[in-house]
Design an enzyme around this catalytic site. Structure first.
Site, PDB file in Angstrom:
ATOM      1  N   LYS A  15      34.222  50.209  37.173  1.00 44.03           N
ATOM      2  CA  LYS A  15      34.555  51.607  37.486  1.00 44.03           C
ATOM      3  C   LYS A  15      36.021  51.731  37.909  1.00 44.03           C
ATOM      4  O   LYS A  15      36.736  52.603  37.434  1.00 44.03           O
ATOM      5  CB  LYS A  15      33.642  52.138  38.612  1.00 44.03           C
ATOM      6  CG  LYS A  15      32.152  52.061  38.283  1.00 44.03           C
ATOM      7  CD  LYS A  15      31.283  52.664  39.370  1.00 44.03           C
ATOM      8  CE  LYS A  15      31.308  51.900  40.677  1.00 44.03           C
ATOM      9  NZ  LYS A  15      30.755  50.529  40.622  1.00 44.03           N
ATOM     10  N   ARG A  88      26.266  58.287  45.218  1.00 41.86           N
ATOM     11  CA  ARG A  88      25.527  57.032  45.149  1.00 41.86           C
ATOM     12  C   ARG A  88      24.075  57.211  45.531  1.00 41.86           C
ATOM     13  O   ARG A  88      23.316  56.245  45.499  1.00 41.86           O
ATOM     14  CB  ARG A  88      26.156  56.046  46.133  1.00 41.86           C
ATOM     15  CG  ARG A  88      26.977  54.975  45.488  1.00 41.86           C
ATOM     16  CD  ARG A  88      27.531  54.144  46.624  1.00 41.86           C
ATOM     17  NE  ARG A  88      27.863  52.831  46.220  1.00 41.86           N
ATOM     18  CZ  ARG A  88      29.087  52.441  45.893  1.00 41.86           C
ATOM     19  NH1 ARG A  88      30.071  53.295  45.870  1.00 41.86           N
ATOM     20  NH2 ARG A  88      29.301  51.188  45.582  1.00 41.86           N
ATOM     21  N   ARG A 122      36.704  38.204  41.857  1.00 34.37           N
ATOM     22  CA  ARG A 122      37.649  39.332  41.857  1.00 34.37           C
ATOM     23  C   ARG A 122      38.703  39.115  42.948  1.00 34.37           C
ATOM     24  O   ARG A 122      38.420  38.579  44.009  1.00 34.37           O
ATOM     25  CB  ARG A 122      36.908  40.644  42.147  1.00 34.37           C
ATOM     26  CG  ARG A 122      37.877  41.805  42.401  1.00 34.37           C
ATOM     27  CD  ARG A 122      37.219  43.137  42.388  1.00 34.37           C
ATOM     28  NE  ARG A 122      36.160  43.281  43.361  1.00 34.37           N
ATOM     29  CZ  ARG A 122      35.383  44.356  43.447  1.00 34.37           C
ATOM     30  NH1 ARG A 122      35.560  45.362  42.624  1.00 34.37           N
ATOM     31  NH2 ARG A 122      34.442  44.416  44.362  1.00 34.37           N
ATOM     32  N   ARG A 155      37.817  40.634  48.819  1.00 39.75           N
ATOM     33  CA  ARG A 155      37.078  41.558  49.687  1.00 39.75           C
ATOM     34  C   ARG A 155      35.958  40.825  50.415  1.00 39.75           C
ATOM     35  O   ARG A 155      35.305  39.954  49.851  1.00 39.75           O
ATOM     36  CB  ARG A 155      36.469  42.685  48.834  1.00 39.75           C
ATOM     37  CG  ARG A 155      37.405  43.841  48.610  1.00 39.75           C
ATOM     38  CD  ARG A 155      36.936  44.838  47.587  1.00 39.75           C
ATOM     39  NE  ARG A 155      35.560  45.286  47.682  1.00 39.75           N
ATOM     40  CZ  ARG A 155      35.017  46.210  46.891  1.00 39.75           C
ATOM     41  NH1 ARG A 155      35.768  46.800  45.963  1.00 39.75           N
ATOM     42  NH2 ARG A 155      33.765  46.559  47.013  1.00 39.75           N
ATOM     43  N   ARG A 166      24.289  44.085  47.555  1.00 45.25           N
ATOM     44  CA  ARG A 166      24.841  45.320  46.953  1.00 45.25           C
ATOM     45  C   ARG A 166      24.101  45.652  45.664  1.00 45.25           C
ATOM     46  O   ARG A 166      23.855  46.824  45.362  1.00 45.25           O
ATOM     47  CB  ARG A 166      26.343  45.141  46.686  1.00 45.25           C
ATOM     48  CG  ARG A 166      27.162  45.197  47.964  1.00 45.25           C
ATOM     49  CD  ARG A 166      28.554  44.628  47.768  1.00 45.25           C
ATOM     50  NE  ARG A 166      29.361  45.369  46.826  1.00 45.25           N
ATOM     51  CZ  ARG A 166      30.449  44.875  46.228  1.00 45.25           C
ATOM     52  NH1 ARG A 166      30.851  43.646  46.482  1.00 45.25           N
ATOM     53  NH2 ARG A 166      31.129  45.620  45.382  1.00 45.25           N
TER      54      ARG A 166
HETATM   55  P1  AP5 Z   1      35.972  46.611  39.143  1.00 45.02           P
HETATM   56  O1  AP5 Z   1      36.694  47.521  38.208  1.00 45.02           O
HETATM   57  O2  AP5 Z   1      36.618  46.315  40.463  1.00 45.02           O
HETATM   58  O3  AP5 Z   1      34.454  47.106  39.312  1.00 45.02           O
HETATM   59  P2  AP5 Z   1      33.868  48.309  40.158  1.00 45.02           P
HETATM   60  O4  AP5 Z   1      32.726  48.865  39.377  1.00 45.02           O
HETATM   61  O5  AP5 Z   1      34.938  49.253  40.573  1.00 45.02           O
HETATM   62  O6  AP5 Z   1      33.298  47.467  41.387  1.00 45.02           O
HETATM   63  P3  AP5 Z   1      33.275  47.755  42.951  1.00 45.02           P
HETATM   64  O7  AP5 Z   1      32.770  46.460  43.569  1.00 45.02           O
HETATM   65  O8  AP5 Z   1      34.580  48.236  43.474  1.00 45.02           O
HETATM   66  O9  AP5 Z   1      32.209  48.828  43.053  1.00 45.02           O
HETATM   67  P4  AP5 Z   1      31.275  49.087  44.190  1.00 45.02           P
HETATM   68  O10 AP5 Z   1      30.667  50.320  43.672  1.00 45.02           O
HETATM   69  O11 AP5 Z   1      30.360  48.036  44.622  1.00 45.02           O
HETATM   70  O12 AP5 Z   1      32.247  49.124  45.452  1.00 45.02           O
HETATM   71  P5  AP5 Z   1      32.938  50.326  46.238  1.00 45.02           P
HETATM   72  O13 AP5 Z   1      34.302  49.894  46.574  1.00 45.02           O
HETATM   73  O14 AP5 Z   1      32.719  51.629  45.561  1.00 45.02           O
HETATM   74  O15 AP5 Z   1      35.708  45.229  38.374  1.00 45.02           O
HETATM   75  C1  AP5 Z   1      35.091  44.143  39.021  1.00 45.02           C
HETATM   76  C2  AP5 Z   1      35.718  42.817  38.557  1.00 45.02           C
HETATM   77  O16 AP5 Z   1      35.424  42.604  37.184  1.00 45.02           O
HETATM   78  C3  AP5 Z   1      37.250  42.767  38.672  1.00 45.02           C
HETATM   79  O17 AP5 Z   1      37.617  41.465  39.019  1.00 45.02           O
HETATM   80  C4  AP5 Z   1      37.728  43.117  37.250  1.00 45.02           C
HETATM   81  O18 AP5 Z   1      38.995  42.547  36.949  1.00 45.02           O
HETATM   82  C5  AP5 Z   1      36.607  42.511  36.402  1.00 45.02           C
HETATM   83  N1  AP5 Z   1      36.344  43.233  35.167  1.00 45.02           N
HETATM   84  C6  AP5 Z   1      36.377  44.576  34.942  1.00 45.02           C
HETATM   85  N2  AP5 Z   1      36.028  44.853  33.660  1.00 45.02           N
HETATM   86  C7  AP5 Z   1      35.731  43.657  33.077  1.00 45.02           C
HETATM   87  C8  AP5 Z   1      35.295  43.278  31.776  1.00 45.02           C
HETATM   88  N3  AP5 Z   1      35.088  44.181  30.816  1.00 45.02           N
HETATM   89  N4  AP5 Z   1      35.108  41.963  31.531  1.00 45.02           N
HETATM   90  C9  AP5 Z   1      35.314  41.015  32.510  1.00 45.02           C
HETATM   91  N5  AP5 Z   1      35.720  41.322  33.772  1.00 45.02           N
HETATM   92  C10 AP5 Z   1      35.936  42.623  34.040  1.00 45.02           C
HETATM   93  O19 AP5 Z   1      32.016  50.371  47.572  1.00 45.02           O
HETATM   94  C11 AP5 Z   1      32.088  49.360  48.555  1.00 45.02           C
HETATM   95  C12 AP5 Z   1      31.167  49.707  49.717  1.00 45.02           C
HETATM   96  O20 AP5 Z   1      31.574  50.954  50.316  1.00 45.02           O
HETATM   97  C13 AP5 Z   1      29.687  49.924  49.353  1.00 45.02           C
HETATM   98  O21 AP5 Z   1      28.961  48.711  49.305  1.00 45.02           O
HETATM   99  C14 AP5 Z   1      29.231  50.838  50.508  1.00 45.02           C
HETATM  100  O22 AP5 Z   1      29.012  50.105  51.688  1.00 45.02           O
HETATM  101  C15 AP5 Z   1      30.446  51.722  50.720  1.00 45.02           C
HETATM  102  N6  AP5 Z   1      30.395  52.965  49.907  1.00 45.02           N
HETATM  103  C16 AP5 Z   1      31.258  53.318  48.904  1.00 45.02           C
HETATM  104  N7  AP5 Z   1      30.905  54.515  48.388  1.00 45.02           N
HETATM  105  C17 AP5 Z   1      29.821  54.929  49.072  1.00 45.02           C
HETATM  106  C18 AP5 Z   1      28.994  56.079  48.986  1.00 45.02           C
HETATM  107  N8  AP5 Z   1      29.221  57.056  48.081  1.00 45.02           N
HETATM  108  N9  AP5 Z   1      27.933  56.178  49.830  1.00 45.02           N
HETATM  109  C19 AP5 Z   1      27.680  55.209  50.751  1.00 45.02           C
HETATM  110  N10 AP5 Z   1      28.422  54.096  50.879  1.00 45.02           N
HETATM  111  C20 AP5 Z   1      29.492  53.949  50.046  1.00 45.02           C
END
Ligand code: AP5
Length: 208
Positions: A15, A88, A122, A155, A166
């Site tokens: 994402k 979410r 990552r 992270r 997660r």
């Molecule tokens: P990346 O692009 O970083 O993936 P992502 O989907 O953005 O992953 P996140 O871990 O950031 O999502 P998340 O939803 O768990 O975390 P968030 O920060 O929102 O890619 C991942 C890796 O893969 C990278 O190394 C990249 O280079 C690689 N990659 C990408 N594409 C690839 C491909 N095609 N092939 C190979 N490799 C590839 O949330 C964190 C925490 O915040 C949550 O756990 C929760 O506690 C809290 N939180 C956030 N939003 C909310 C909400 N709305 N409600 C409640 N709690 C929330």
């Protein structure tokens, strides 16, 4: 071109990676709840202090903390917007729907086994939030952000045990949003596996 996009998909599905490309190529504003929360934790704000224990455990931060925050950010933004990591839960999606119409819910589909490998290898930039992968998307200089030159870090929630939690939380709370947006007629699912630029070609088709 779609003006309000929700990025759906499990942790690590790409994402942030695809969202940043949309920002760079098409001028979207990306609102990432994860980036906002991590900044709040770093700055030890009231929100950050409350959110930290949930994030460290790989759990969702309570709806009441997130919904108010996002309402303000959305109200303050203008132009085309990408919501990354929000909604979410169904409660968050209902709150969002009461504020604005979502034109496209873009679901990046990736199997759990690949996600664990992606997240544990990552590396993230604390300054500009760019993300890299030690094997699939390495920075040009080891440990340094290509975009802003800051030192990359792992992270806390990218440790394997937390990643597995997660993923459990995603399947239980967030996956139901796929059906939620399918019923609204705004869902497009893209297989998020393979070359990052090839996936972006499909993303570009979906936003037209
Ligand atoms: P990346 O692009 O970083 O993936 P992502 O989907 O953005 O992953 P996140 O871990 O950031 O999502 P998340 O939803 O768990 O975390 P968030 O920060 O929102 O890619 C991942 C890796 O893969 C990278 O190394 C990249 O280079 C690689 N990659 C990408 N594409 C690839 C491909 N095609 N092939 C190979 N490799 C590839 O949330 C964190 C925490 O915040 C949550 O756990 C929760 O506690 C809290 N939180 C956030 N939003 C909310 C909400 N709305 N409600 C409640 N709690 C929330």
């Amino acid at each position: 071109m779609k003006s309000t996009i929700v990025l759906l998909g499990p942790p690590g599905s790409g994402k942030g990676t695809q969202g940043e490309k949309l920002v760079n190529d098409f001028g979207y504003t990306r609102l990432s709840t994860g980036d906002m929360l991590r900044e709040a934790v770093r700055n030890q704000t009231e929100l950050g202090l409350k959110a930290k224990e949930y994030m460290d455990a790989g759990a969702l931060v309570p709806n009441d903390l997130i919904i108010g925050l996002m309402k303000e950010k959305i109200a303050a933004s203008s132009g085309k917007v990408i919501l990354d990591g929000f909604p979410r839960t169904v409660e968050q999606a209902d709150a969002l729907g009461a504020q604005l119409d979502v034109d496209l819910a873009l679901n990046l589909d990736v199997k759990d086994e690949e996600l664990v490998d992606r997240l544990t290898k990552r590396r993230s930039c604390p300054n500009c939030n760019s993300v890299f992968h030690l094997l699939y998307n390495p920075p040009k200089v080891d440990g340094i952000c290509d975009k802003c030159g800051a030192e990359l870090y792992q992270r806390d929630d990218d440790k394997e045990e937390t990643v597995l939690n997660r993923l459990r939380v995603y399947h239980e709370n967030t996956k139901p949003l796929i059906d939620y947006y399918r019923k609204k007629g705004t869902l497009v699912t893209i297989e998020g596996v393979g070359d990052i630029d090839d996936i972006f070609e499909k993303v570009k088709e979906a936003i037209q």
